[in-house]
Scaffold this active site. Structure first.
Site, PDB file in Angstrom:
ATOM      1  N   LYS A 114     -16.354 -18.614   1.980  1.00 43.32           N
ATOM      2  CA  LYS A 114     -16.607 -19.571   0.892  1.00 43.32           C
ATOM      3  C   LYS A 114     -18.056 -20.143   0.674  1.00 43.32           C
ATOM      4  O   LYS A 114     -18.176 -20.648  -0.403  1.00 43.32           O
ATOM      5  CB  LYS A 114     -15.400 -20.810   1.199  1.00 43.32           C
ATOM      6  CG  LYS A 114     -13.909 -20.364   1.178  1.00 43.32           C
ATOM      7  CD  LYS A 114     -13.693 -20.210  -0.468  1.00 43.32           C
ATOM      8  CE  LYS A 114     -12.225 -19.674  -0.674  1.00 43.32           C
ATOM      9  NZ  LYS A 114     -11.537 -18.841   0.040  1.00 43.32           N
ATOM     10  N   LYS A 196      -9.486  -6.724  -0.272  1.00 46.76           N
ATOM     11  CA  LYS A 196      -8.189  -7.137  -0.318  1.00 46.76           C
ATOM     12  C   LYS A 196      -7.880  -7.611  -1.647  1.00 46.76           C
ATOM     13  O   LYS A 196      -8.486  -8.009  -2.474  1.00 46.76           O
ATOM     14  CB  LYS A 196      -7.712  -8.160   0.836  1.00 46.76           C
ATOM     15  CG  LYS A 196      -8.447  -9.691   0.587  1.00 46.76           C
ATOM     16  CD  LYS A 196      -8.015 -10.544   1.505  1.00 46.76           C
ATOM     17  CE  LYS A 196      -8.442 -11.986   1.136  1.00 46.76           C
ATOM     18  NZ  LYS A 196      -7.943 -13.079   1.735  1.00 46.76           N
ATOM     19  N   LYS A 199      -6.452 -13.799  -5.299  1.00 44.90           N
ATOM     20  CA  LYS A 199      -6.521 -14.731  -6.444  1.00 44.90           C
ATOM     21  C   LYS A 199      -7.876 -14.698  -7.015  1.00 44.90           C
ATOM     22  O   LYS A 199      -7.913 -14.966  -8.135  1.00 44.90           O
ATOM     23  CB  LYS A 199      -5.724 -15.948  -6.319  1.00 44.90           C
ATOM     24  CG  LYS A 199      -4.268 -15.947  -5.992  1.00 44.90           C
ATOM     25  CD  LYS A 199      -3.497 -17.086  -6.294  1.00 44.90           C
ATOM     26  CE  LYS A 199      -2.526 -17.524  -5.280  1.00 44.90           C
ATOM     27  NZ  LYS A 199      -3.111 -18.296  -4.141  1.00 44.90           N
TER      28      LYS A 199
HETATM   29  P1  ADP Z   1      -5.321 -15.997  -2.256  1.00 37.52           P
HETATM   30  O1  ADP Z   1      -5.969 -15.429  -0.677  1.00 37.52           O
HETATM   31  O2  ADP Z   1      -4.945 -14.944  -2.879  1.00 37.52           O
HETATM   32  O3  ADP Z   1      -5.859 -17.040  -2.742  1.00 37.52           O
HETATM   33  P2  ADP Z   1      -3.583 -17.681  -0.778  1.00 37.52           P
HETATM   34  O4  ADP Z   1      -4.825 -18.220   0.036  1.00 37.52           O
HETATM   35  O5  ADP Z   1      -2.655 -18.657  -1.378  1.00 37.52           O
HETATM   36  O6  ADP Z   1      -3.823 -16.510  -1.444  1.00 37.52           O
HETATM   37  O7  ADP Z   1      -2.688 -17.048   0.407  1.00 37.52           O
HETATM   38  C1  ADP Z   1      -1.333 -17.146   0.212  1.00 37.52           C
HETATM   39  C2  ADP Z   1      -0.376 -16.055   1.383  1.00 37.52           C
HETATM   40  O8  ADP Z   1      -0.787 -14.863   0.874  1.00 37.52           O
HETATM   41  C3  ADP Z   1      -1.219 -16.304   2.596  1.00 37.52           C
HETATM   42  O9  ADP Z   1      -0.124 -15.916   3.549  1.00 37.52           O
HETATM   43  C4  ADP Z   1      -2.100 -15.030   2.837  1.00 37.52           C
HETATM   44  O10 ADP Z   1      -1.937 -14.395   4.117  1.00 37.52           O
HETATM   45  C5  ADP Z   1      -1.244 -14.070   1.662  1.00 37.52           C
HETATM   46  N1  ADP Z   1      -2.141 -12.886   1.221  1.00 37.52           N
HETATM   47  C6  ADP Z   1      -2.992 -13.444   0.440  1.00 37.52           C
HETATM   48  N2  ADP Z   1      -3.791 -11.958   0.134  1.00 37.52           N
HETATM   49  C7  ADP Z   1      -3.111 -11.166   0.704  1.00 37.52           C
HETATM   50  C8  ADP Z   1      -3.457  -9.698   0.861  1.00 37.52           C
HETATM   51  N3  ADP Z   1      -4.396  -8.930  -0.008  1.00 37.52           N
HETATM   52  N4  ADP Z   1      -2.636  -9.043   1.610  1.00 37.52           N
HETATM   53  C9  ADP Z   1      -1.826  -9.745   2.336  1.00 37.52           C
HETATM   54  N5  ADP Z   1      -1.483 -10.915   2.445  1.00 37.52           N
HETATM   55  C10 ADP Z   1      -2.303 -11.832   1.701  1.00 37.52           C
END
Ligand code: ADP
Length: 333
Positions: A114, A196, A199
């Protein structure tokens, strides 16, 4: 359900849910909801660390709620609530901050990422993100936390903070474990295999639950391939591995097996494979997408869901915080 293990997890309302959120998190929520005592949260406070502008917050919160429900989450079965509706979270976060050290927080991989992404806004909330996350989990004395692989380090920190509290003030909290239903923690790769799905990053290589059929097909057909292996032992490059991994998530086993065999026979046709993946992906996503649209129409229902969830979460939080204050000696009469 009285003795069932307590489960807690959250998703930030920072944009459209994608396949990573589905397979890393939401699918597990749905599978766990009948047999565990579940708390699932929209992490609106966490989103302030990266999204200080709150103009779109309401819409995003509504959307994430609708998306979870469209994926099968049942708000009558679990406590499904917004983080900011449970003010005890902020209190526990404050206490835990006194047990978290600057050095360990600065070493966190997600924090360092970040700092790279938003060097102009390295706020203290970003640094203490894992502390807030620990407060969310410990607030319900949860022991299982269904998350994707990217959250493994945060869970290790949550265990450290919980243990530190227990040693200093008394055994209140169980050690929370990252959890995936049935197998290892999941990492859904981006379509180009370079990272990965997320969002906030790799947006063109991320498939969202809101994507229309033609967008899904376009993204998949655009994915990088090559002219195929020349030798049955050739290892799959990352971008090909990503296509196989995605296929494993949404296609039938025999379909995946067929393309794996084609690969080892060096006769694989990536155009056909991507077409098949697009068909199966559309079949998987389109019912969810349509369901979300219907749920979003009903604002009264969304409000009911939030109120009902907050009530359940506050009840559990209140009990924990009484124990916490007692253990800490913050009871003066
Ligand atoms: P992002 O990383 O997309 O902003 P969040 O931080 O809100 O999403 O994470 C929400 C959930 O989704 C968490 O449990 C996170 O481990 C899971 N997650 C996010 N991206 C992935 C991914 N590419 N593969 C598996 N799990 C994921």
């Amino acid at each position: 359900m009285m003795d069932a293990k307590i489960v807690m997890s959250g998703i930030r309302p920072t944009g459209l849910l994608h396949l990573g959120n589905y397979f890393g998190a939401v699918q597990n929520y749905v599978r766990m909801q009948q047999s565990y005592n579940c708390f699932f949260m929209i992490a609106d406070l966490h989103s302030l660390t990266t999204h200080p502008d709150t103009k779109e917050l309401k819409e995003n919160v509504h959307r994430v709620i609708a998306e979870n429900i469209a994926c099968g989450l049942d708000p009558n079965c679990v406590a499904f609530y917004c983080q900011s509706h449970v003010q005890e979270t902020s209190e526990l976060y404050l206490y835990l901050n006194m047990l978290a050290y600057k050095g360990e927080l600065e070493k966190t991989v997600t924090f360092k990422e970040k700092v790279r992404q938003q060097p102009e806004n390295v706020n203290a909330g970003l640094l203490t993100y894992p502390v807030l996350q620990t407060a969310d989990i410990l607030l319900h004395r949860a022991s299982l936390v269904p998350v994707g692989k990217d959250q493994e380090q945060h869970l290790e920190m949550a265990r450290n903070f919980a243990n530190r509290f227990n040693h200093r003030y008394g055994e209140i909290f169980p050690e929370p474990q990252a959890f995936n239903f049935g197998s290892d923690l999941v990492k859904v790769p981006s379509l180009d295999g370079s990272g990965k799905m997320s969002k906030s990053e790799n947006q063109n290589a991320t498939i969202y639950l809101a994507d229309e059929d033609d967008e899904i097909r376009k993204k998949i057909m655009r994915a990088k391939t090559d002219s195929g292996p020349t030798d049955s032992q050739t290892p799959k490059p990352d971008y090909i591995e990503a296509i196989f991994l995605l296929m494993k998530l949404v296609s039938k086993e025999e379909v995946v097996n067929k393309f794996n065999e084609d690969y080892s026979k060096c006769s694989i046709r990536y155009g056909d494979m991507k077409n098949q993946l697009a068909d199966d992906m559309i079949e998987f996503i389109s019912p969810i997408r349509n369901n979300v649209k219907d749920i979003l129409q009903n604002k009264k229902y969304l409000q009911q869901v939030m109120e009902q969830g907050a009530e359940k979460a506050r009840k559990s939080a209140k009990t924990t915080m009484e124990l916490v204050r007692q253990a800490m000696g913050l009871n003066y009469y």
